[in-house]
Design a protein around this motif. Structure first.
Motif, short mmCIF file in Angstrom:
data_model
loop_
_atom_site.label_atom_id
_atom_site.label_comp_id
_atom_site.label_asym_id
_atom_site.label_seq_id
_atom_site.Cartn_x
_atom_site.Cartn_y
_atom_site.Cartn_z
N LEU A 209 0.84 -1.19 0.00
CA LEU A 209 0.00 0.00 0.00
C LEU A 209 0.88 1.25 0.00
O LEU A 209 2.03 1.21 0.45
N PRO A 210 0.37 2.38 -0.49
CA PRO A 210 1.18 3.61 -0.46
C PRO A 210 1.54 4.00 0.97
O PRO A 210 0.74 3.81 1.90
N ALA A 211 2.72 4.52 1.16
CA ALA A 211 3.14 4.97 2.48
C ALA A 211 2.33 6.19 2.90
O ALA A 211 2.05 7.07 2.08
N THR A 212 1.94 6.23 4.16
CA THR A 212 1.16 7.34 4.69
C THR A 212 1.67 7.75 6.06
O THR A 212 2.42 7.03 6.71
N ILE A 213 1.25 8.95 6.48
CA ILE A 213 1.48 9.43 7.84
C ILE A 213 0.10 9.62 8.46
O ILE A 213 -0.65 10.52 8.05
N GLU A 214 -0.27 8.76 9.41
CA GLU A 214 -1.61 8.79 9.98
C GLU A 214 -1.51 9.00 11.49
O GLU A 214 -0.88 8.20 12.19
N ALA A 215 -2.13 10.07 11.97
CA ALA A 215 -2.06 10.42 13.39
C ALA A 215 -3.44 10.29 14.04
O ALA A 215 -4.42 10.86 13.55
N HIS A 216 -3.49 9.54 15.13
CA HIS A 216 -4.71 9.46 15.94
C HIS A 216 -4.54 10.38 17.13
O HIS A 216 -3.67 10.17 17.98
N LEU A 217 -5.35 11.43 17.19
CA LEU A 217 -5.27 12.42 18.27
C LEU A 217 -6.13 11.95 19.44
O LEU A 217 -7.32 11.67 19.27
N LEU A 218 -5.53 11.89 20.61
CA LEU A 218 -6.25 11.46 21.79
C LEU A 218 -7.15 12.58 22.30
O LEU A 218 -6.77 13.76 22.27
N ASP A 219 -8.34 12.20 22.76
CA ASP A 219 -9.29 13.14 23.37
C ASP A 219 -9.65 14.28 22.41
O ASP A 219 -9.76 15.44 22.81
N PHE A 220 -9.82 13.93 21.15
CA PHE A 220 -10.20 14.95 20.16
C PHE A 220 -11.32 14.41 19.28
O PHE A 220 -11.28 13.27 18.83
N GLU A 221 -12.31 15.25 19.05
CA GLU A 221 -13.36 14.96 18.10
C GLU A 221 -13.54 16.18 17.21
O GLU A 221 -13.66 17.30 17.70
N GLY A 222 -13.54 15.98 15.93
CA GLY A 222 -13.69 17.10 15.02
C GLY A 222 -13.15 16.77 13.64
O GLY A 222 -12.63 15.67 13.40
N ASN A 223 -13.28 17.73 12.76
CA ASN A 223 -12.85 17.57 11.37
C ASN A 223 -11.60 18.41 11.14
O ASN A 223 -11.64 19.63 11.28
N LEU A 224 -10.51 17.76 10.79
CA LEU A 224 -9.25 18.47 10.56
C LEU A 224 -8.91 18.62 9.08
O LEU A 224 -7.86 19.17 8.75
N TYR A 225 -9.77 18.15 8.19
CA TYR A 225 -9.45 18.18 6.77
C TYR A 225 -9.11 19.60 6.31
O TYR A 225 -9.83 20.56 6.60
N GLY A 226 -7.99 19.71 5.61
CA GLY A 226 -7.57 20.99 5.08
C GLY A 226 -6.79 21.85 6.05
O GLY A 226 -6.27 22.90 5.66
N GLN A 227 -6.68 21.44 7.30
CA GLN A 227 -5.98 22.25 8.29
C GLN A 227 -4.48 21.92 8.30
O GLN A 227 -4.06 20.82 7.97
N GLU A 228 -3.69 22.92 8.73
CA GLU A 228 -2.26 22.71 8.92
C GLU A 228 -2.04 22.05 10.27
O GLU A 228 -2.62 22.47 11.28
N LEU A 229 -1.22 21.02 10.29
CA LEU A 229 -1.00 20.22 11.50
C LEU A 229 0.49 19.99 11.68
O LEU A 229 1.20 19.70 10.72
N GLU A 230 0.95 20.12 12.92
CA GLU A 230 2.33 19.80 13.27
C GLU A 230 2.34 18.59 14.20
O GLU A 230 1.60 18.56 15.18
N LEU A 231 3.19 17.63 13.88
CA LEU A 231 3.38 16.46 14.73
C LEU A 231 4.79 16.54 15.31
O LEU A 231 5.77 16.39 14.59
N GLU A 232 4.85 16.79 16.60
CA GLU A 232 6.13 16.90 17.30
C GLU A 232 6.48 15.51 17.85
O GLU A 232 5.90 15.05 18.83
N LEU A 233 7.40 14.83 17.20
CA LEU A 233 7.73 13.46 17.56
C LEU A 233 8.45 13.43 18.90
O LEU A 233 9.42 14.14 19.11
N ARG A 234 7.97 12.55 19.81
CA ARG A 234 8.55 12.47 21.15
C ARG A 234 9.18 11.12 21.47
O ARG A 234 10.09 11.05 22.28
N ALA A 235 8.67 10.04 20.89
CA ALA A 235 9.22 8.72 21.21
C ALA A 235 8.83 7.71 20.15
O ALA A 235 7.73 7.76 19.60
#
Length: 360
Positions: free
Chosen positions: A250-276
């Motif tokens: 399958l094509p490689a993807t970056i998929e983030a599951h945000l804890l304690d969040f409900e909503g639509n993020l499509y089209g938004q700018e998002l930063e993932l700060e890698l910690r571990a």
């Protein structure tokens, strides 16, 4: 900080203290070099100027260029945080690459900037085929009337801080080492795009992040991170890879599951700060087994502190990430923190004759 494209018009930058380089990642070595320039400029009441290039020379000249550590926007943000007055971004083209180093200095650097001091890294090269060296820059400076300062290598536990060393750490999923060398936690930034919604069907909706193709990705696997958007911060679990449980190749993807969040993020700018780094990506025998592992991943990610007020944790829960004096947090927007954590700013090699090493 003002950002300008191309060479300056008029005399706005003349007499400045100038840092010259590509500064991919704006890592701790770059921070020391630019910080020295800013300090000297402030002491003398002059402007602190940085010159860099876009696109990165390796993207123009390399057959297989390595991934970049930061987007252009993030690079600008990191340089601005160091107190620089002007950032000049020179377009890097094959025509510019063909210029002899003497021509670059005599026709571009000197007439448009007339710097009092130019600071470069110990391994800096410029001009056609990289023929320009710090020693040549020093000779040209003597002829034209500016000084040259060469930043000695910065090391961490014997390892020279460099963009290459950081890429190697990311390839191995060694997020803590990458943080030590960068001076901040590695970040993936991009736009949330639509996906196949498999995560939502499993009870773990994900934000699919599209990052610029030139950006360096860490080694495939599952990571704990902090997700930032519109002033909000959420703990998250991110999978980087091909999701082998759902099919081969399958094509490689970056998929983030945000804890304690409900909503639509499509089209938004998002930063993932890698910690571990939590675990490698793998194929599960069943969906039930996958869901159980995702629950464990989320439990581990919940141990991440969201802000400085939460303090450091020196314990683990289950297989949680351990936070101790050996694994300190550096929070969003802070760079160069913890300079004494094994970071060595002493020269590691002789400076060419006539050149002054970077001060510490």
């Amino acid at each position: 900080m003002q950002v300008r494209q191309g060479i300056p018009e008029g005399e706005i930058a003349r007499g400045c203290y100038l840092a010259l380089g590509n500064f991919d990642g704006v890592h701790r070595g770059h921070q020391q070099l630019i910080g020295n320039i800013v300090q000297k400029a402030r002491t003398e009441g002059k402007l602190a100027v940085v010159i860099t290039f876009s696109p990165h020379p390796v993207q123009v000249l390399g057959d297989n260029p390595p991934g970049l550590l930061t987007t252009r926007a993030m690079k600008e943000k990191l340089i601005a945080a160091l107190g620089v007055d002007f950032l000049f971004i020179l377009p890097f083209t094959r025509e510019l690459a063909q210029l002899p180093p003497e021509t670059f200095v005599q026709d571009i650097l000197w007439p448009h900037f007339q710097p009092r001091l130019v600071a470069v890294g110990f391994n800096f090269t410029f001009g056609h085929r990289g023929a320009g060296t710090p020693a040549l820059l020093h000779r040209l400076g003597e002829e034209l009337g500016f000084k040259v300062e060469v930043m000695a290598p910065v090391t961490y536990k014997g390892l020279t801080v460099s963009s290459t060393a950081i890429r190697n750490a990311l390839d191995r999923g060694d997020i803590l080492l990458a943080r030590k060398l960068l001076g901040y936690w590695p970040v993936l930034a991009g736009t949330v795009v639509g996906g196949d919604r498999r995560g939502r069907e499993l009870g773990f909706p994900t934000a699919n992040l599209a990052v610029p193709p030139e950006i360096k990705l860490p080694g495939w696997g599952v990571y704990a991170c902090l997700a930032r958007f519109q002033g909000q911060v959420h703990r998250a679990v991110v999978n980087i890879g091909r999701r082998p449980t759902f099919g081969p190749a399958l094509p490689a993807t970056i998929e983030a599951h945000l804890l304690d969040f409900e909503g639509n993020l499509y089209g938004q700018e998002l930063e993932l700060e890698l910690r571990a780094y939590l675990r490698p990506e793998r194929k599960f025998a069943s969906i039930r087994e996958l869901v159980a592992q995702l629950q464990e991943d989320c439990a581990r990610a919940r141990e991440l502190p969201l802000n400085p007020e939460t303090g450091r944790r020196n314990h683990t829960q289950g297989h949680g990430v351990k936070y101790t004096a050996e694994n300190p947090e550096i929070y969003h927007g802070q760079i160069g923190a913890g300079k004494n954590e094994g970071i060595d700013y002493c020269p590691r090699q002789e400076t060419p004759a006539g050149l002054s090493p970077g001060t510490n």
